[in-house]
Design an enzyme around this catalytic site. Sequence first.
Site, PDB file in Angstrom:
ATOM      1  N   TYR A 116       0.926  -1.165  -0.024  1.00 41.99           N
ATOM      2  CA  TYR A 116       0.061   0.144   0.060  1.00 41.99           C
ATOM      3  C   TYR A 116       0.877   1.328   0.065  1.00 41.99           C
ATOM      4  O   TYR A 116       2.049   1.230   0.109  1.00 41.99           O
ATOM      5  CB  TYR A 116      -0.960   0.186   1.362  1.00 41.99           C
ATOM      6  CG  TYR A 116       0.026  -0.014   2.597  1.00 41.99           C
ATOM      7  CD1 TYR A 116       0.220   1.159   2.978  1.00 41.99           C
ATOM      8  CD2 TYR A 116      -0.078  -1.251   3.232  1.00 41.99           C
ATOM      9  CE1 TYR A 116       1.284   1.256   4.211  1.00 41.99           C
ATOM     10  CE2 TYR A 116       0.801  -1.200   4.593  1.00 41.99           C
ATOM     11  CZ  TYR A 116       1.193   0.142   4.748  1.00 41.99           C
ATOM     12  OH  TYR A 116       2.082   0.180   6.097  1.00 41.99           O
ATOM     13  N   ASN A 156      11.185  -9.753   5.212  1.00 47.26           N
ATOM     14  CA  ASN A 156      11.395 -11.167   4.315  1.00 47.26           C
ATOM     15  C   ASN A 156      12.649 -11.189   3.649  1.00 47.26           C
ATOM     16  O   ASN A 156      12.677 -11.169   2.446  1.00 47.26           O
ATOM     17  CB  ASN A 156       9.961 -11.163   3.538  1.00 47.26           C
ATOM     18  CG  ASN A 156       8.807 -11.077   4.152  1.00 47.26           C
ATOM     19  OD1 ASN A 156       8.841 -11.307   5.582  1.00 47.26           O
ATOM     20  ND2 ASN A 156       7.605 -11.034   3.508  1.00 47.26           N
ATOM     21  N   MET A 202      -5.507  -1.028   6.723  1.00 49.21           N
ATOM     22  CA  MET A 202      -6.137   0.052   6.197  1.00 49.21           C
ATOM     23  C   MET A 202      -7.150   0.803   6.962  1.00 49.21           C
ATOM     24  O   MET A 202      -7.579   1.880   6.348  1.00 49.21           O
ATOM     25  CB  MET A 202      -6.594  -0.409   4.777  1.00 49.21           C
ATOM     26  CG  MET A 202      -7.800  -1.093   4.648  1.00 49.21           C
ATOM     27  SD  MET A 202      -8.184  -1.671   2.912  1.00 49.21           S
ATOM     28  CE  MET A 202      -9.493  -2.724   3.048  1.00 49.21           C
ATOM     29  N   SER A 234      -0.754   2.593  12.082  1.00 51.28           N
ATOM     30  CA  SER A 234       0.274   2.013  11.954  1.00 51.28           C
ATOM     31  C   SER A 234       1.269   2.575  12.970  1.00 51.28           C
ATOM     32  O   SER A 234       1.023   3.433  13.702  1.00 51.28           O
ATOM     33  CB  SER A 234       1.091   2.332  10.687  1.00 51.28           C
ATOM     34  OG  SER A 234       0.122   1.693   9.649  1.00 51.28           O
ATOM     35  N   HIS A 244       6.987  -7.366  11.896  1.00 53.58           N
ATOM     36  CA  HIS A 244       6.840  -6.423  10.935  1.00 53.58           C
ATOM     37  C   HIS A 244       5.633  -5.935  10.428  1.00 53.58           C
ATOM     38  O   HIS A 244       5.503  -4.842   9.885  1.00 53.58           O
ATOM     39  CB  HIS A 244       7.069  -7.536   9.637  1.00 53.58           C
ATOM     40  CG  HIS A 244       6.784  -6.934   8.156  1.00 53.58           C
ATOM     41  ND1 HIS A 244       7.219  -5.692   7.775  1.00 53.58           N
ATOM     42  CD2 HIS A 244       5.897  -7.368   7.222  1.00 53.58           C
ATOM     43  CE1 HIS A 244       6.553  -5.632   6.487  1.00 53.58           C
ATOM     44  NE2 HIS A 244       5.820  -6.228   6.394  1.00 53.58           N
ATOM     45  N   GLY A 245       4.496  -6.531  11.248  1.00 55.57           N
ATOM     46  CA  GLY A 245       3.104  -5.900  11.029  1.00 55.57           C
ATOM     47  C   GLY A 245       2.225  -6.671  12.086  1.00 55.57           C
ATOM     48  O   GLY A 245       2.621  -7.424  12.688  1.00 55.57           O
TER      49      GLY A 245
END
Length: 341
Positions: free
Chosen positions: A64, A190, A241, A245, A264-265
């Site tokens: 994104y 990654n 979304m 963040s 990472h998320g």
Amino acid sequence: MEELDILLADGINWAIEKGYAWKEDRDHCEENGRMETADPKCVSNRAKKRGLKQLGTLGAGNHYAEIQVVDEIYHPEAAATMGIGKVGQVCIMIHTGSRGLGHQVATDALNVMERAMARDKIELNDRQLSCARINSREGKEYLAAMSSAANFAWVNRSCITYLTRKAFSEVFDRTPDDMDMHLVYDVCHNIAKVEKHVVDGVEKTLLVHRKGSTRAFPPKHPNIPKDYQSIGQPVLIGGTMGTCSYVLVGTEKGMTETFGSTCHGAGRALSRNQSRKRLNHDQVLEQLHKNGISIRLASPKLVTEEAPEAYKNVCDVIETCEDAGISRKVVKLRPIAVIKG
């Protein structure tokens, strides 16, 4: 193809030479935007052909570009060092990688490594875990190809950053420099990288695999920019979304316990297939609209696949990392506009 080979070898230096990145951007990229172990000769022609038309594009899945607003500041000194000075400040976060080129590098390696495993009598229960010994021909060639893909990813993000700066400049009739559109940090995920870490009191050279995780080096580490020596490496954590963040910094404890790594998320709670079956397209869009979030999607199926409900609660994940001491919260950001490739 010759120009692409130069790009794969030079990383962000190629983008700077072509005018798609600022010289200062290089200092704020992990590895200064270039993996020296890259060798374009180890990247197949098929991978290169896939990458040729995709430079400067986001791609699908969870990739994104978001316009975000600073919602909370937890560590004012670190935030100010990054150029984030106040709640309400507008930031742009870009999440994408090496696109089809990197995907093909992985696909090519799976086939090669299957043969290497048979030869070296390595047995696994999942093809996706295919591997080769690091110092084997297959291992060395994969690391060289993967490094080339990482260089492509830095250039790809640089090109999108260039387009973002250009768009903001045209809309607001101001230069990107006047609007302080400086790069905070460009961090990998990654990826496998050769690094030195202390294991049982002895410094060793390791190949650190960060799958679903990202690098988070502490203050005073020699491999982070001098601008951030006092606070630690910035770490960018994308949420969803419809939520938020974060920007974090690395810690010394993370260096000793997780080889300088953190999340990472948020991580998925539902598979893409489950998301399409369980979530309602119109309801997801309605909720985003209620939350004041504008969205542009290349494919309608991404609405449910990338819905906030498809992911774990990113706030809980960040708090877990904070409680574990492997990273430290600096800034929380909320999206106001989302572009999904």
